[in-house]
Design a protein around this motif. Structure first.
Motif, short mmCIF file in Angstrom:
data_model
loop_
_atom_site.label_atom_id
_atom_site.label_comp_id
_atom_site.label_asym_id
_atom_site.label_seq_id
_atom_site.Cartn_x
_atom_site.Cartn_y
_atom_site.Cartn_z
N UNK A 159 0.86 -1.17 0.00
CA UNK A 159 0.00 0.00 0.00
C UNK A 159 0.90 1.23 0.00
N UNK A 160 0.81 2.08 -1.02
CA UNK A 160 1.64 3.28 -1.10
C UNK A 160 0.76 4.52 -1.02
N UNK A 161 1.29 5.55 -0.36
CA UNK A 161 0.55 6.78 -0.11
C UNK A 161 1.24 7.91 -0.87
N UNK A 162 0.64 8.31 -1.98
CA UNK A 162 1.22 9.38 -2.80
C UNK A 162 0.36 10.65 -2.77
N UNK A 163 -0.65 10.67 -1.90
CA UNK A 163 -1.55 11.82 -1.89
C UNK A 163 -1.22 12.86 -0.82
N UNK A 164 -0.34 12.53 0.12
CA UNK A 164 0.03 13.49 1.17
C UNK A 164 1.23 12.98 1.94
N UNK A 165 1.82 13.87 2.72
CA UNK A 165 2.85 13.51 3.68
C UNK A 165 2.26 13.65 5.08
N UNK A 166 2.81 12.91 6.03
CA UNK A 166 2.34 13.00 7.40
C UNK A 166 2.65 14.32 8.05
N UNK A 167 2.11 14.56 9.27
CA UNK A 167 2.21 15.88 9.90
C UNK A 167 3.52 16.12 10.65
#
Length: 581
Positions: free
Chosen positions: A196-204
């Protein structure tokens, strides 16, 4: 793939040979950048066109480094291939060729063979801990595991969607070599591995890009997590495209699940990603690309993407099984049975209709094959986004769950289960993080306020009982124990039937339609690739229905149904070629 130029450096630390490494950082807002090596050595990076800084220095694998911006701030490499400890600490040079692959001839599995088991690596004890489950999962009939995001996040426990260093697999789970060993061992058991890859945002916490590369973001585009990522900028696109290729080529993952691409809302980037993957992966190798996409964009599934998570199907089934209609389930509260029939016959339920927010959602999908949709009864979101993390078997009758599980594992859609589903795990799966200070307080309060729209938590005092995401106990309570049960035997039997009678004939399958039998009861038919007809009758109501068995009975729960479809039941029949009407 186009040749790299000075304007399109590969991001990060790239080993040129055993003793030399090239460092490249896109920092258009910086005046001066240096590489700081552990031990005190500092090397100035040379400015290049388009905002790049680059240098090549003697530097073997294992070297710890970071960048210094304008002599004022030390930052990790945003494309670090590993972190020594945390997101704020030293990055580590990694040799991508160092791991000795034992199963280098593995070519993956065709998509139609997928039976996916989603899991959280940390909850199972890290990369080495997941390995212990592989023989059990292979025996059960699982053909693929899907790892929740691994990109380095702050602290040691997190769902993974707060990652800030997409190239670095989470250090608290193990080393890059241990991750490769997990994938290698999965292949030994015939199990494909998705990420699962997350390319829509970076964490806070831990994202420093805004200090020296403001162009990474668009202030005029907002997402639930802040400013949108500027996918129209070449350097930004390459950052994520190269990341996808790293996981597939260097780590030999068999597929990617792209998280919440509706928050990317850049079809050009998505199509380029798929095209680049198809171009770069060796001919003959099976690599899967799967979307999570609230927009239900069927057009993305017509070419290079294999499938989409079908939240519509889950939501309709959840309403029928539990009676819950709070929040997003309210979109499925009316005509729920007809909505489920549409899902089974056409894929998406929402194909351009308006939701509770008044927005239209979705595109026509009836022309797509059933395998373009990933169906599930539970996943990390649908359990973990509950205030108390309850699992489905704690919310509905065992008979109804067995019937729904039969539909899940025997339909031509691609089935996905979440870790613990197969044993009706009693442990919850809660939302957990490892933030500190003001951010921890904000996450805690934000989590509790999310449930103000739910009837059971309208009282603020009740919301105070929602587990604190930052408490270590919240994470510890989310690790399932795996004790075989009658439900495990149901999974084993259904998956055996699926692999024997359905999977070989899934290529070329088409839906023949579905219709409502009665409230909470549907029937659906599909023509498989060999011309046989698969039919599933599902009754999630408390009323028995007259329904003679068509074709040859493959499976029924409960058994011995005769000419009736009992309450909370399912029946699967298969009519050979020439024997169906």
């Amino acid at each position: 793939m186009p040749l790299r130029t000075l304007e399109t450096w590969p991001h990060g630390a790239i080993m040129l040979d055993a003793q030399h490494t090239r460092f490249a950082l896109w920092a258009p807002d910086a005046f001066y950048v240096s590489v700081e090596l552990e031990g005190g050595r500092s090397v100035a990076m040379l400015p290049q066109p388009e905002g790049w800084f680059e240098t090549e220095i003697p530097c073997p694998a294992g070297t710890r480094y970071r960048y210094n911006i304008d002599g004022e701030q030390d930052v990790p490499d945003p494309a670090a291939r590993a972190q020594a400890t945390d997101v704020h600490g030293w990055s580590v040079v990694v040799d991508p060729l160092a791991y000795p692959w034992r199963h280098s001839q593995w070519q993956g599995r065709p998509w139609h063979e997928a039976v996916i088991y989603e899991l959280h690596v940390g909850a199972l004890g890290g990369y080495a801990g997941v390995e212990h489950h592989l023989p059990r999962l292979a025996e059960l009939g699982v053909t693929a595991i899907e790892l929740m995001p691994l990109a380095q996040f702050p602290g040691v426990r997190n769902w993974g969607y707060d990652g800030v260093l997409p190239y670095a697999p989470q250090a608290s789970y193990g080393s890059p070599e241990q991750l490769k060993h997990l994938i290698d061992t999965a292949h030994e058991h015939g199990i494909a591995v998705m990420l699962d890859v997350v390319y829509n945002h970076f964490g806070p916490d831990g994202n420093y890009l805004g200090h020296y590369a403001k162009g990474f973001f668009r202030e005029d585009v907002h997402t639930p997590w802040g400013a949108g990522i500027d996918f129209d900028r070449r350097e930004v696109r390459d950052f994520f495209l190269d990341n996808a290729l790293m996981w597939l080529l260097e780590y030999r993952f068999d597929g990617l699940r792209l998280d919440a691409v509706h928050a990317i809302d850049n079809p050009g980037f998505l199509k380029e990603l798929a095209q680049r993957v198809r171009q770069q992966v060796d001919t003959g190798r099976h690599v899967w690309l799967v979307l999570e996409n609230e927009f239900n964009q069927a057009n993305l599934l017509e070419h290079d993407f294999d499938a989409q998570w079908n939240d519509d199907g889950h939501n309709a089934l959840h309403v029928l099984l539990t009676g819950e209609t709070d929040a997003y389930y309210s979109d499925f509260a009316a005509d729920t049975t007809a909505k489920l029939a549409r899902c089974l016959g056409e894929g998406f339920i929402y194909q351009g209709e308006s939701t509770r927010h008044g927005h239209t959602r979705g595109e026509p999908s009836a022309h797509l094959p059933p395998s373009a949709f990933v169906l599930f009864l539970q996943n990390h979101d649908q359990i973990g986004n509950r205030a108390l993390g309850e699992r489905l078997h704690q919310l509905c009758s065992p008979q109804a769950l067995a019937a729904a599980t039969t539909l899940l594992l025997m339909s031509p859609m691609i089935p996905l289960m979440f870790m613990g589903d197969e044993v009706n795990a009693s442990e919850p799966f809660l939302f957990f993080t490892d933030h500190h200070g003001e951010l921890a307080e904000a996450v805690r309060e934000g989590r509790r306020n999310e449930f103000a729209d739910f009837a059971a938590f309208k009282d603020p005092e009740r919301r105070e009982r929602i587990p604190d995401p930052n408490a270590a106990a919240t994470f510890q309570h989310s690790s399932p124990s795996f004790k075989d049960s009658a439900h495990t035997q149901l999974y084993r039997e259904l998956l055996n039937l699926r692999h024997r009678h359905i999977v070989p004939h899934l290529p070329g399958s088409v839906a023949l339609g579905a219709h409502v039998l009665a409230d909470a009861a549907v029937t659906a038919r599909w023509r498989l690739g060999d011309g046989s007809v698969l039919q599933i009758d599902l009754n999630l109501s408390a009323t028995a229905l007259d329904s003679p068995t068509p074709g040859h009975l493959l499976f029924a729960t409960p058994a011995n149904q005769g000419a009736h479809l009992p309450p909370y039941s399912a029946r699967v029949t298969l009519s050979p070629v020439g024997e169906h009407s």
